[in-house]
Design a protein around this motif. Structure first.
Motif, PDB file in Angstrom:
ATOM      1  N   PHE A   1       0.837  -1.280   0.036  1.00 53.56           N
ATOM      2  CA  PHE A   1       0.172   0.177   0.171  1.00 53.56           C
ATOM      3  C   PHE A   1       0.803   1.346  -0.151  1.00 53.56           C
ATOM      4  N   ASN A   2       2.041   1.110   0.119  1.00 52.88           N
ATOM      5  CA  ASN A   2       2.976   2.349   0.390  1.00 52.88           C
ATOM      6  C   ASN A   2       4.087   2.535  -0.877  1.00 52.88           C
ATOM      7  N   PRO A   3       4.353   3.637  -1.449  1.00 49.19           N
ATOM      8  CA  PRO A   3       5.374   3.662  -2.407  1.00 49.19           C
ATOM      9  C   PRO A   3       6.565   3.334  -1.817  1.00 49.19           C
ATOM     10  N   PRO A   4       7.743   2.899  -2.771  1.00 51.90           N
ATOM     11  CA  PRO A   4       8.693   1.915  -2.552  1.00 51.90           C
ATOM     12  C   PRO A   4       9.593   2.938  -1.560  1.00 51.90           C
ATOM     13  N   ASP A   5      10.196   2.113  -0.449  1.00 53.55           N
ATOM     14  CA  ASP A   5      11.265   2.628   0.446  1.00 53.55           C
ATOM     15  C   ASP A   5      12.446   1.599   0.472  1.00 53.55           C
ATOM     16  N   GLY A   6      12.985   1.765  -0.768  1.00 55.36           N
ATOM     17  CA  GLY A   6      14.042   0.771  -0.956  1.00 55.36           C
ATOM     18  C   GLY A   6      13.987  -0.307  -2.083  1.00 55.36           C
ATOM     19  N   ASN A   7      12.849  -0.798  -2.310  1.00 55.40           N
ATOM     20  CA  ASN A   7      12.482  -1.639  -3.562  1.00 55.40           C
ATOM     21  C   ASN A   7      12.368  -0.812  -4.832  1.00 55.40           C
ATOM     22  N   GLU A   8      12.319  -1.612  -5.815  1.00 58.62           N
ATOM     23  CA  GLU A   8      11.806  -0.998  -7.164  1.00 58.62           C
ATOM     24  C   GLU A   8      10.405  -1.489  -7.440  1.00 58.62           C
ATOM     25  N   VAL A   9       9.760  -0.498  -7.996  1.00 62.42           N
ATOM     26  CA  VAL A   9       8.210  -0.849  -8.392  1.00 62.42           C
ATOM     27  C   VAL A   9       8.162  -1.731  -9.723  1.00 62.42           C
ATOM     28  N   VAL A  10       7.812  -2.643  -9.752  1.00 65.43           N
ATOM     29  CA  VAL A  10       7.375  -3.681 -10.964  1.00 65.43           C
ATOM     30  C   VAL A  10       6.173  -3.252 -11.425  1.00 65.43           C
ATOM     31  N   SER A  11       5.211  -3.461 -10.909  1.00 62.97           N
ATOM     32  CA  SER A  11       3.765  -2.986 -11.090  1.00 62.97           C
ATOM     33  C   SER A  11       3.036  -1.995 -10.107  1.00 62.97           C
ATOM     34  N   THR A  12       2.165  -1.314 -10.771  1.00 64.50           N
ATOM     35  CA  THR A  12       1.294  -0.394 -10.011  1.00 64.50           C
ATOM     36  C   THR A  12       0.067  -0.622 -10.396  1.00 64.50           C
ATOM     37  N   MET A  13      -0.897  -1.133  -9.369  1.00 64.53           N
ATOM     38  CA  MET A  13      -2.390  -1.588  -9.767  1.00 64.53           C
ATOM     39  C   MET A  13      -3.286  -0.483  -9.069  1.00 64.53           C
ATOM     40  N   SER A  14      -4.581  -0.372  -9.656  1.00 63.41           N
ATOM     41  CA  SER A  14      -5.636   0.404  -8.849  1.00 63.41           C
ATOM     42  C   SER A  14      -6.556  -0.236  -7.751  1.00 63.41           C
ATOM     43  N   TYR A  15      -6.362  -1.714  -7.779  1.00 63.29           N
ATOM     44  CA  TYR A  15      -7.019  -2.295  -6.637  1.00 63.29           C
ATOM     45  C   TYR A  15      -6.460  -3.739  -6.352  1.00 63.29           C
ATOM     46  N   ILE A  16      -6.731  -4.517  -5.075  1.00 63.64           N
ATOM     47  CA  ILE A  16      -6.521  -5.600  -4.929  1.00 63.64           C
ATOM     48  C   ILE A  16      -7.853  -6.188  -4.455  1.00 63.64           C
ATOM     49  N   ASN A  17      -7.678  -7.784  -4.493  1.00 68.18           N
ATOM     50  CA  ASN A  17      -8.748  -8.394  -4.067  1.00 68.18           C
ATOM     51  C   ASN A  17      -8.814  -8.939  -2.716  1.00 68.18           C
ATOM     52  N   THR A  18      -9.872  -8.601  -1.746  1.00 65.96           N
ATOM     53  CA  THR A  18      -9.646  -8.913  -0.572  1.00 65.96           C
ATOM     54  C   THR A  18     -11.049  -9.720   0.054  1.00 65.96           C
ATOM     55  N   SER A  19     -10.833 -10.676   0.985  1.00 64.88           N
ATOM     56  CA  SER A  19     -11.511 -11.290   1.637  1.00 64.88           C
ATOM     57  C   SER A  19     -12.247 -10.743   2.779  1.00 64.88           C
ATOM     58  N   ASN A  20     -11.692  -9.514   3.183  1.00 63.14           N
ATOM     59  CA  ASN A  20     -12.270  -8.724   4.276  1.00 63.14           C
ATOM     60  C   ASN A  20     -13.357  -7.961   3.970  1.00 63.14           C
ATOM     61  N   PRO A  21     -14.672  -8.394   4.380  1.00 57.78           N
ATOM     62  CA  PRO A  21     -15.566  -7.287   4.206  1.00 57.78           C
ATOM     63  C   PRO A  21     -15.652  -5.830   4.846  1.00 57.78           C
ATOM     64  N   ALA A  22     -14.829  -5.665   5.752  1.00 60.75           N
ATOM     65  CA  ALA A  22     -14.700  -4.423   6.193  1.00 60.75           C
ATOM     66  C   ALA A  22     -13.809  -3.429   5.377  1.00 60.75           C
ATOM     67  N   ARG A  23     -12.935  -4.210   4.611  1.00 60.54           N
ATOM     68  CA  ARG A  23     -12.122  -3.524   3.625  1.00 60.54           C
ATOM     69  C   ARG A  23     -12.486  -3.547   2.048  1.00 60.54           C
ATOM     70  N   ALA A  24     -13.554  -4.360   1.965  1.00 62.73           N
ATOM     71  CA  ALA A  24     -13.982  -4.548   0.336  1.00 62.73           C
ATOM     72  C   ALA A  24     -14.627  -3.309   0.071  1.00 62.73           C
ATOM     73  N   ASP A  25     -14.959  -2.821  -1.270  1.00 58.30           N
ATOM     74  CA  ASP A  25     -15.504  -1.782  -1.845  1.00 58.30           C
ATOM     75  C   ASP A  25     -17.094  -2.146  -1.606  1.00 58.30           C
ATOM     76  N   ASN A  26     -17.546  -3.355  -1.567  1.00 56.57           N
ATOM     77  CA  ASN A  26     -18.865  -3.583  -1.743  1.00 56.57           C
ATOM     78  C   ASN A  26     -19.526  -4.095   0.019  1.00 56.57           C
ATOM     79  N   GLY A  27     -18.276  -4.252   0.799  1.00 55.43           N
ATOM     80  CA  GLY A  27     -18.719  -4.581   2.139  1.00 55.43           C
ATOM     81  C   GLY A  27     -18.933  -6.117   2.376  1.00 55.43           C
ATOM     82  N   VAL A  28     -18.630  -7.004   1.464  1.00 48.39           N
ATOM     83  CA  VAL A  28     -18.833  -8.396   1.527  1.00 48.39           C
ATOM     84  C   VAL A  28     -17.527  -9.123   1.173  1.00 48.39           C
TER      85      VAL A  28
END
Length: 132
Positions: free
Chosen positions: A56-83
């Protein structure tokens, strides 16, 4: 379908010869530094220390290979749709490398971080490894 392995001291078979062991990955609740072993074809080993940055944070010593606009999560509290499912937030996959001894490599023991992300535990996600 999992697209990464959580570093938990498992040994991965990996061949190649070179001066660097490369990691593609990121951490959750990081950055995280861990120690592991490189196993050589002659039966010897060498220790390494590697740090991966938090996805979730810009690099602090590593090189960025890919930047993505979202991740998949199983945590309902963190998901866009709440489930569970998509979480819209910029995330990163990083590259970093550690030196190896230039002899044929047989495998790599990953750092012993954790084998789950349940309960918000820190995790060291490895998407790829290589020797070159």
């Amino acid at each position: 379908e999992p697209d990464n392995v959580l570093a938990a001291a498992q040994t991965i078979l990996l061949g190649g010869t070179g001066s660097r062991l490369a990691f593609l990955g990121s951490t959750s609740r990081g950055p995280i530094t861990g120690r592991g072993l490189v196993h050589y074809e002659d039966g010897s080993t060498s220790a390494y220390t590697v740090t991966l940055d938090d996805y979730f944070n810009p690099p602090d010593g590593n090189e960025v290979v890919s930047t993505m606009s979202y991740i998949n999560t199983s945590n309902p509290a963190r998901a866009d749709n709440g489930v569970g499912g998509r979480r819209t937030e910029e995330v990163y996959v990083f590259y970093t490398a550690v030196p190896v001894e230039g002899r044929p490599v047989a495998g790599v023991t990953l750092p012993d971080v954790d084998d789950t992300v349940e309960g918000g535990r820190p995790a060291f996600h490895v998407f790829g490894l290589g020797v070159g």
